[in-house]
Design an enzyme around this catalytic site. Structure first.
Site, PDB file in Angstrom:
ATOM      1  CE  LYS A 119      -3.728   1.645   3.021  1.00 22.40           C
ATOM      2  NZ  LYS A 119      -4.721   2.002   1.909  1.00 22.40           N
ATOM      3  N   GLY A 120       0.354   2.442  -0.356  1.00 24.70           N
ATOM      4  CA  GLY A 120       0.937   3.747  -0.677  1.00 24.70           C
ATOM      5  C   GLY A 120       1.399   4.058   0.727  1.00 24.70           C
ATOM      6  N   GLY A 121       2.845   4.605   1.068  1.00 21.42           N
ATOM      7  CA  GLY A 121       3.221   5.091   2.247  1.00 21.42           C
ATOM      8  C   GLY A 121       3.695   4.387   3.155  1.00 21.42           C
ATOM      9  CB  VAL A 122       3.378   0.590   3.919  1.00 23.19           C
ATOM     10  CG1 VAL A 122       1.651   0.508   4.015  1.00 23.19           C
ATOM     11  CG2 VAL A 122       4.073  -0.091   2.575  1.00 23.19           C
ATOM     12  N   GLY A 123       6.221   2.281   3.602  1.00 20.48           N
ATOM     13  CA  GLY A 123       7.689   2.111   3.784  1.00 20.48           C
ATOM     14  C   GLY A 123       8.311   1.192   2.679  1.00 20.48           C
ATOM     15  CE  LYS A 124       4.782   1.296  -2.349  1.00 18.56           C
ATOM     16  NZ  LYS A 124       4.035   1.880  -1.414  1.00 18.56           N
ATOM     17  CB  THR A 125      10.951   4.228  -1.124  1.00 15.23           C
ATOM     18  OG1 THR A 125       9.902   4.290  -1.823  1.00 15.23           O
ATOM     19  CG2 THR A 125      12.226   4.807  -1.679  1.00 15.23           C
ATOM     20  CG  ASP A 169       5.647   4.961  -6.941  1.00 10.48           C
ATOM     21  OD1 ASP A 169       5.101   5.609  -7.804  1.00 10.48           O
ATOM     22  OD2 ASP A 169       5.651   4.922  -5.809  1.00 10.48           O
ATOM     23  CG  ASN A 192       8.196   0.047   8.116  1.00 15.08           C
ATOM     24  OD1 ASN A 192       8.990  -0.019   9.031  1.00 15.08           O
ATOM     25  ND2 ASN A 192       8.338   1.082   7.096  1.00 15.08           N
TER      26      ASN A 192
HETATM   27  N1  LIG Z   1      10.309   2.155  10.187  1.00 11.84           N
HETATM   28  C1  LIG Z   1      10.215   3.585   9.960  1.00 11.84           C
HETATM   29  N2  LIG Z   1      10.530   4.706  10.947  1.00 11.84           N
HETATM   30  C2  LIG Z   1      10.419   5.824  10.654  1.00 11.84           C
HETATM   31  N3  LIG Z   1       9.943   6.357   9.496  1.00 11.84           N
HETATM   32  C3  LIG Z   1       9.506   5.614   8.452  1.00 11.84           C
HETATM   33  C4  LIG Z   1       9.601   4.129   8.598  1.00 11.84           C
HETATM   34  N4  LIG Z   1       9.423   3.595   7.413  1.00 11.84           N
HETATM   35  C5  LIG Z   1       9.258   4.413   6.619  1.00 11.84           C
HETATM   36  N5  LIG Z   1       9.160   5.756   7.342  1.00 11.84           N
HETATM   37  C6  LIG Z   1       9.089   6.916   6.462  1.00 11.84           C
HETATM   38  O1  LIG Z   1       7.699   7.166   6.018  1.00 11.84           O
HETATM   39  C7  LIG Z   1       7.702   7.960   4.979  1.00 11.84           C
HETATM   40  C8  LIG Z   1       7.288   6.902   3.739  1.00 11.84           C
HETATM   41  O2  LIG Z   1       8.188   5.959   3.607  1.00 11.84           O
HETATM   42  P1  LIG Z   1       8.607   5.446   2.190  1.00 11.84           P
HETATM   43  O3  LIG Z   1       8.851   6.438   1.237  1.00 11.84           O
HETATM   44  O4  LIG Z   1       9.524   4.329   2.257  1.00 11.84           O
HETATM   45  O5  LIG Z   1       7.113   4.632   1.887  1.00 11.84           O
HETATM   46  P2  LIG Z   1       6.571   4.150   0.368  1.00 11.84           P
HETATM   47  O6  LIG Z   1       5.554   2.736   0.685  1.00 11.84           O
HETATM   48  O7  LIG Z   1       7.672   3.963  -0.349  1.00 11.84           O
HETATM   49  O8  LIG Z   1       5.787   5.506  -0.059  1.00 11.84           O
HETATM   50  P3  LIG Z   1       4.797   5.735  -1.442  1.00 11.84           P
HETATM   51  O9  LIG Z   1       4.021   4.633  -1.619  1.00 11.84           O
HETATM   52  O10 LIG Z   1       4.570   6.982  -1.411  1.00 11.84           O
HETATM   53  O11 LIG Z   1       6.241   5.560  -2.394  1.00 11.84           O
HETATM   54  C9  LIG Z   1       9.443   8.203   4.689  1.00 11.84           C
HETATM   55  O12 LIG Z   1       9.132   9.549   5.218  1.00 11.84           O
HETATM   56  C10 LIG Z   1      10.094   7.577   5.393  1.00 11.84           C
HETATM   57  O13 LIG Z   1      11.122   8.024   5.880  1.00 11.84           O
END
Ligand SMILES: Nc1ncnc2c1ncn2[C@@H]1O[C@H](COP(=O)(O)OP(=O)(O)OP(=O)(O)O)[C@@H](O)[C@H]1O
EC number: 3.6.-.-
Length: 388
Positions: A74-80, A103, A325
């Site tokens: 899902k979006g924003g969960v920390g994939k990157t 992405d 995460n």
């Molecule tokens: N375990 C964690 N602890 C603290 N901050 C986190 C953690 N995991 C992710 N983040 C923070 O949450 C935000 C979103 O993380 P990330 O970009 O990795 O998510 P994503 O799933 O790739 O988002 P998107 O779907 O928008 O590409 C970032 O600011 C990242 O630093």
């Protein structure tokens, strides 16, 4: 001290080198501010309560042959963050590694805190070993196709594919016009064409780990099913072409004209079909590929992860690991808010255990860190606690 309090302090602090011990764990902030990334994040007590949590990284790193890891959810969960930290970890374990974002809303540059944009492979600064990064852009792929096609019109291309008989229907549409049209799926096509390059081009053969930071769920499922779609479309075109040739031949012989030779499907179509099969197979090969689902401890995210796993299972894409995460660390001095959140996340972890799709996966528990994960030191820090 709560995580938010820590964060606000850090935004004010500039040169502190104190390692702050926060009930039960060392802080990412403290590690970064202290210029050290080597400490342990959670102390044993916290780890004990986060049962199971290990990723079995030794299994992931041990094989010498090329492996593809796709991280999605899902979006924003920390994939990157998870993909970038895995890539850094692979590279530091001696695997020449490429990390690729498929992405369209790229965040690799933000995650590594350096400019990795532009649609070309760029070396990641601050890593001692070989790590390249790429944010795939359809624009760059369009340019590549245009330069390869030499500005051919669709009619010319179809002629060369042996499909000239249909080209009249399409008039003189220009390939450039088609590529410039807002076409759904162009991002996925760009990604697949890159995967093919990684698989086929000798210049990439030395890279033994390729990590994909994928787009949120729906987009990624389209990416994975696209080779199948092309494969079946090409089969349909080939069948149609055979039928039309046979009908034209019968028609001509009725009027005493020489029978048209039944043509074999054109080489170009065969080659395209073969290449699509290659991508499709590599996404489904348990020996080369693994899709790691990333989620957070909320009911909505877990439900979506469960549906994602069901879709991947249907597509025969190998999945073995699930990262949960942003789990709140244990703390001796819990505020009411934290203790409510922790209760909620314990309940959600229980849901995973009882979910038929997710319960069979290796559960990796990844802590909520007390600072945003940006830059190589922070990614190393995260990697050491997620990929262990
Ligand atoms: N375990 C964690 N602890 C603290 N901050 C986190 C953690 N995991 C992710 N983040 C923070 O949450 C935000 C979103 O993380 P990330 O970009 O990795 O998510 P994503 O799933 O790739 O988002 P998107 O779907 O928008 O590409 C970032 O600011 C990242 O630093």
């Amino acid at each position: 001290m709560t995580a938010s309090l820590l964060l606000s302090r850090v935004s004010r602090a500039t040169s502190s080198i104190t390692i702050r011990r926060v009930a039960g764990f060392n802080s990412l902030n403290a590690q970064i501010l202290g210029g050290s990334i080597s400490g342990t994040f959670f102390r044993e007590r916290s780890l004990a309560t986060l049962a199971q949590g290990a990723s079995h990284f030794d299994e992931m790193v041990s094989v010498d042959q090329r492996k593809y890891y796709l991280l999605g959810g899902k979006g924003g969960v920390g994939k990157t963050s998870c993909a970038a930290s895995l890539a850094v970890k692979f590279a530091s374990h001696g695997h020449p590694t490429i990390v690729v974002s498929t992405d369209p809303a790229h965040s690799l540059s933000d995650s590594f805190s350096q400019d990795l944009s532009g649609g070309v492979l760029k070396p990641v600064q601050g890593v001692d070993s070989t790590l390249l990064a790429l944010e795939i852009t359809p624009e760059t792929m369009k340019e590549e196709i245009k330069s390869q096609s030499g500005g051919k019109s669709v009619k010319n291309m179809m002629d060369s594919m042996g499909l000239g008989m249909f080209a009249g229907e399409l008039g003189d549409l220009n390939l450039e016009d088609m590529l410039n049209a807002a076409s759904p799926g162009i991002d996925e096509i760009a990604a697949i064409s890159k995967v093919l390059q990684f698989m086929e081009s000798p210049e990439y053969s030395r890279f033994t780990r390729i990590v994909f930071d994928t787009a949120p769920t729906g987009h990624t499922l389209r990416l994975l099913s696209l080779p199948d779609f092309y494969d079946s479309s090409i089969s349909k075109i080939t069948k149609l072409k055979k039928k039309v040739t046979a009908a034209a031949s019968a028609f001509k012989s009725m009027f005493g004209k020489k029978e048209i030779q039944q043509q074999e499907p054109s080489n170009e179509l065969d080659q395209l079909k073969e290449r699509m099969e290659k991508v499709r197979n590599v996404f489904r090969d348990v020996n080369t590929t693994e899709f790691v689902i990333v989620t957070i401890p909320t009911v909505m995210a877990i439900n979506e992860s469960s549906r994602l796993h069901a879709s991947l299972r249907k597509e025969n894409v190998p999945v073995h690991r699930l990262i949960v995460n942003q789990l709140l660390p244990q703390s001796e001095s819990d505020c009411k808010f934290c203790s409510m959140r922790r209760k909620e996340q314990t309940r959600v972890l229980g849901l995973i255990q009882n979910d038929t799709e997710l319960s069979g996966l290796k559960l990796i528990q990844s802590p909520l860190l007390d600072a945003e994960i940006r830059g190589v030191p922070a990614l190393k820090f995260m990697g050491d606690h997620v990929w262990r």
